[in-house]
Design an enzyme around this catalytic site. Sequence first.
Site, PDB file in Angstrom:
ATOM      1  N   CYS A  58      28.078 -28.637  35.441  1.00  0.00           N
ATOM      2  CA  CYS A  58      26.800 -28.628  34.727  1.00  0.00           C
ATOM      3  C   CYS A  58      25.651 -29.093  35.614  1.00  0.00           C
ATOM      4  O   CYS A  58      24.524 -28.709  35.417  1.00  0.00           O
ATOM      5  CB  CYS A  58      26.900 -29.466  33.457  1.00  0.00           C
ATOM      6  SG  CYS A  58      27.455 -31.141  33.768  1.00  0.00           S
ATOM      7  N   GLU A  63      22.579 -19.925  32.770  1.00  0.00           N
ATOM      8  CA  GLU A  63      23.611 -20.733  33.405  1.00  0.00           C
ATOM      9  C   GLU A  63      24.806 -19.819  33.662  1.00  0.00           C
ATOM     10  O   GLU A  63      25.383 -19.253  32.735  1.00  0.00           O
ATOM     11  CB  GLU A  63      24.034 -21.908  32.520  1.00  0.00           C
ATOM     12  CG  GLU A  63      25.090 -22.744  33.210  1.00  0.00           C
ATOM     13  CD  GLU A  63      25.576 -23.945  32.407  1.00  0.00           C
ATOM     14  OE1 GLU A  63      25.980 -23.764  31.255  1.00  0.00           O
ATOM     15  OE2 GLU A  63      25.548 -25.056  32.960  1.00  0.00           O
ATOM     16  N   GLY A 105      26.795 -26.280  21.467  1.00  0.00           N
ATOM     17  CA  GLY A 105      26.058 -27.495  21.103  1.00  0.00           C
ATOM     18  C   GLY A 105      25.243 -27.288  19.835  1.00  0.00           C
ATOM     19  O   GLY A 105      25.192 -28.152  18.957  1.00  0.00           O
ATOM     20  N   LYS A 151      39.320 -33.541  20.930  1.00  0.00           N
ATOM     21  CA  LYS A 151      39.849 -32.184  21.085  1.00  0.00           C
ATOM     22  C   LYS A 151      39.514 -31.721  22.492  1.00  0.00           C
ATOM     23  O   LYS A 151      38.392 -31.363  22.806  1.00  0.00           O
ATOM     24  CB  LYS A 151      39.236 -31.225  20.048  1.00  0.00           C
ATOM     25  CG  LYS A 151      40.116 -30.025  19.861  1.00  0.00           C
ATOM     26  CD  LYS A 151      39.537 -28.653  19.963  1.00  0.00           C
ATOM     27  CE  LYS A 151      38.594 -28.182  20.946  1.00  0.00           C
ATOM     28  NZ  LYS A 151      39.200 -27.512  22.114  1.00  0.00           N
TER      29      LYS A 151
HETATM   30  P1  NAI Z   1      32.413 -23.908  25.163  1.00  0.00           P
HETATM   31  O1  NAI Z   1      31.152 -24.647  24.924  1.00  0.00           O
HETATM   32  O2  NAI Z   1      32.796 -22.795  24.267  1.00  0.00           O
HETATM   33  O3  NAI Z   1      33.659 -24.941  25.148  1.00  0.00           O
HETATM   34  C1  NAI Z   1      33.551 -26.345  25.311  1.00  0.00           C
HETATM   35  C2  NAI Z   1      34.404 -27.039  24.246  1.00  0.00           C
HETATM   36  O4  NAI Z   1      33.876 -26.745  22.955  1.00  0.00           O
HETATM   37  C3  NAI Z   1      35.867 -26.594  24.208  1.00  0.00           C
HETATM   38  O5  NAI Z   1      36.692 -27.698  23.930  1.00  0.00           O
HETATM   39  C4  NAI Z   1      35.878 -25.615  23.041  1.00  0.00           C
HETATM   40  O6  NAI Z   1      37.134 -25.500  22.426  1.00  0.00           O
HETATM   41  C5  NAI Z   1      34.890 -26.266  22.096  1.00  0.00           C
HETATM   42  N1  NAI Z   1      34.293 -25.358  21.108  1.00  0.00           N
HETATM   43  C6  NAI Z   1      34.034 -24.037  21.227  1.00  0.00           C
HETATM   44  N2  NAI Z   1      33.505 -23.557  20.086  1.00  0.00           N
HETATM   45  C7  NAI Z   1      33.423 -24.590  19.217  1.00  0.00           C
HETATM   46  C8  NAI Z   1      32.952 -24.735  17.872  1.00  0.00           C
HETATM   47  N3  NAI Z   1      32.453 -23.700  17.193  1.00  0.00           N
HETATM   48  N4  NAI Z   1      33.009 -25.949  17.298  1.00  0.00           N
HETATM   49  C9  NAI Z   1      33.499 -27.013  17.978  1.00  0.00           C
HETATM   50  N5  NAI Z   1      33.968 -26.941  19.234  1.00  0.00           N
HETATM   51  C10 NAI Z   1      33.913 -25.747  19.866  1.00  0.00           C
HETATM   52  O7  NAI Z   1      32.406 -23.412  26.669  1.00  0.00           O
HETATM   53  P2  NAI Z   1      33.211 -22.137  27.260  1.00  0.00           P
HETATM   54  O8  NAI Z   1      33.212 -21.012  26.284  1.00  0.00           O
HETATM   55  O9  NAI Z   1      34.521 -22.622  27.709  1.00  0.00           O
HETATM   56  O10 NAI Z   1      32.310 -21.763  28.516  1.00  0.00           O
HETATM   57  C11 NAI Z   1      31.223 -20.876  28.370  1.00  0.00           C
HETATM   58  C12 NAI Z   1      30.021 -21.331  29.126  1.00  0.00           C
HETATM   59  O11 NAI Z   1      29.577 -22.590  28.635  1.00  0.00           O
HETATM   60  C13 NAI Z   1      30.226 -21.595  30.600  1.00  0.00           C
HETATM   61  O12 NAI Z   1      30.197 -20.435  31.346  1.00  0.00           O
HETATM   62  C14 NAI Z   1      29.073 -22.516  30.898  1.00  0.00           C
HETATM   63  O13 NAI Z   1      27.892 -21.787  31.074  1.00  0.00           O
HETATM   64  C15 NAI Z   1      28.973 -23.353  29.656  1.00  0.00           C
HETATM   65  N6  NAI Z   1      29.694 -24.637  29.810  1.00  0.00           N
HETATM   66  C16 NAI Z   1      29.002 -25.742  30.160  1.00  0.00           C
HETATM   67  C17 NAI Z   1      29.662 -26.929  30.362  1.00  0.00           C
HETATM   68  C18 NAI Z   1      28.936 -28.148  30.751  1.00  0.00           C
HETATM   69  O14 NAI Z   1      29.541 -29.113  31.214  1.00  0.00           O
HETATM   70  N7  NAI Z   1      27.645 -28.235  30.576  1.00  0.00           N
HETATM   71  C19 NAI Z   1      31.112 -27.041  30.242  1.00  0.00           C
HETATM   72  C20 NAI Z   1      31.754 -25.823  29.812  1.00  0.00           C
HETATM   73  C21 NAI Z   1      31.050 -24.681  29.624  1.00  0.00           C
END
Ligand code: NAI
Length: 499
Positions: free
Chosen positions: A304, A401, A253, A195
Amino acid sequence: MSIESGLSTATKDFLVRSHGHFINGQWVASDSGETFAVHNPANGEVIAHCAAGGEAEIDRAVKAARAAFEGPWSRFTSAQRSRVLWKIADLIEQNFQQLCELEILDNGLPTPLAQYVCGMVVPEFFRYYAGWPTKIEGATIPASPQGKLPGQVFSYTLREPIGVVGAITPWNSPLPMVMLKIAPTLATGCTLVLKPAELTPLTAMRLAELCAEAGVPDGVINIVNGFGDTAGAALAAHPSVDKIAFTGSTEVGRKIIHAAAGNLKKVTLELGGKSPVVIFDDAKLEEAIPGAARACFFLQGQNCMAGTRLFVHEYVHDQVVEGIAAAARAMKIGPGLDPSSEFGPLISAEQRNRVASYVEAGLIEGAELACGGKALSSPGYFYEPTILTQTQPDMTPVCNEIFGPVLCVQRFGDDDLDDVVKAANSTIYGLSGSVWTRDLGTAMQMVRRIDSGQVSVNMHAAIDPAMPFGGNKQSGWGREFGKEGLEPYLKTKGISITW
Ligand code: NAI
Ligand code: MG
């Protein structure tokens, strides 16, 4: 004439297609008929529409992945899997222009970076993993189960693919994130339901097609588009998924771990970071200054591994801050499709607001602005590279972050090695970090004492397909890249035979 009118025909044709889910080698719509719009962050315009999947589509994709895992894919030899991985790399190179354009339109990254990603990083990663299928080996064990004597029993281990993998990826570097899940899946003989991030689904879909073209059988790589709390949550909870590989926020996570508990599926997590960059007074500043600027502002800080907490020795503090501020002011901000742009937009208006609110909080708490601190008024989600000085470990922008171009500077004095180690480690995260010094003794002490999955000296974010990468503390579980990156996709069976 807009920059978009210069797009290749291949890209234009791809964008206007109707984008569904890739299940068992076919593009299919959602049962519900629901779709969502995909935007270009450089101008806010809609560039594509995508089917929004949920439980039904995830279930269908998992069933296809299970059937492929038990069927045709299980009969591929390891050498055949190698050849498929190598072919994918070749096809990525053949579709270089289209992949660059789609990645830029979707995510906003500057052209030179997109070219590096699509021309080097991604194909070379597939070639690195193409070498592994023929080298995944078990061991013979000198065991004596039930008192058997040597020669009466033969004990060995088999390394088997873990099964159906569910992967959920973020928007900050869409194609590499998908590559990190597809390459080890294929190398080990697993199958995948992916996904992609709803903000950036385009290159994932194109890569799935290239995998099929390279000879990956139907059902081995499936894509279900949609939102996190519907499609993502259904995948994380699905009882027939053996393992989840997640990259994204630490908050989500934690949700993945809860959802995975139902069938105790294995979980790897690559989460947030707040990585330290430590510059000592003996560092070669003409390298440390641009290095620290890149460490934080690369991908507009939506990265990240970004080095977002800078610790500078007081003797060189002002010179380093002025140097990075000058580099930040000189960066040409603009749409990624303009080849002269060095710094693109943030992913969304929401993300830009988030970044702005962290900067405001820091200023209220007493930080000072060395440069940046403003959103641009042009269309798109641009925000200037920003430096906050006089920051303290407990300030809001220092402990969270931000995922945007905000560098928080703290200073340290002589004989403060213990203090600087303590400050560098005073975070819930532990992903990356760098140390800049010409003193080998200082470097050797620092790399051992910084609590993160990766530390580099006189460089930041030293990524290579062969080097394990992942987080300590709340930055994650497990490692990706390298040989270690295969481990979570494998399981070990202990076998003893007597006769
Ligand atoms: P997010 O963690 O919500 O999204 C990442 C992925 O997880 C997307 O594909 C999303 O659809 C999916 N997701 C969201 N909620 C879920 C759930 N309950 N169950 C399963 N999958 C789910 O990240 P978001 O909201 O786009 O960004 C918010 C913050 O997260 C950013 O500002 C940053 O701080 C952090 N982030 C960190 C990343 C990294 O590489 N470490 C990457 C993206 C975001
Ligand atoms: Mg979210």
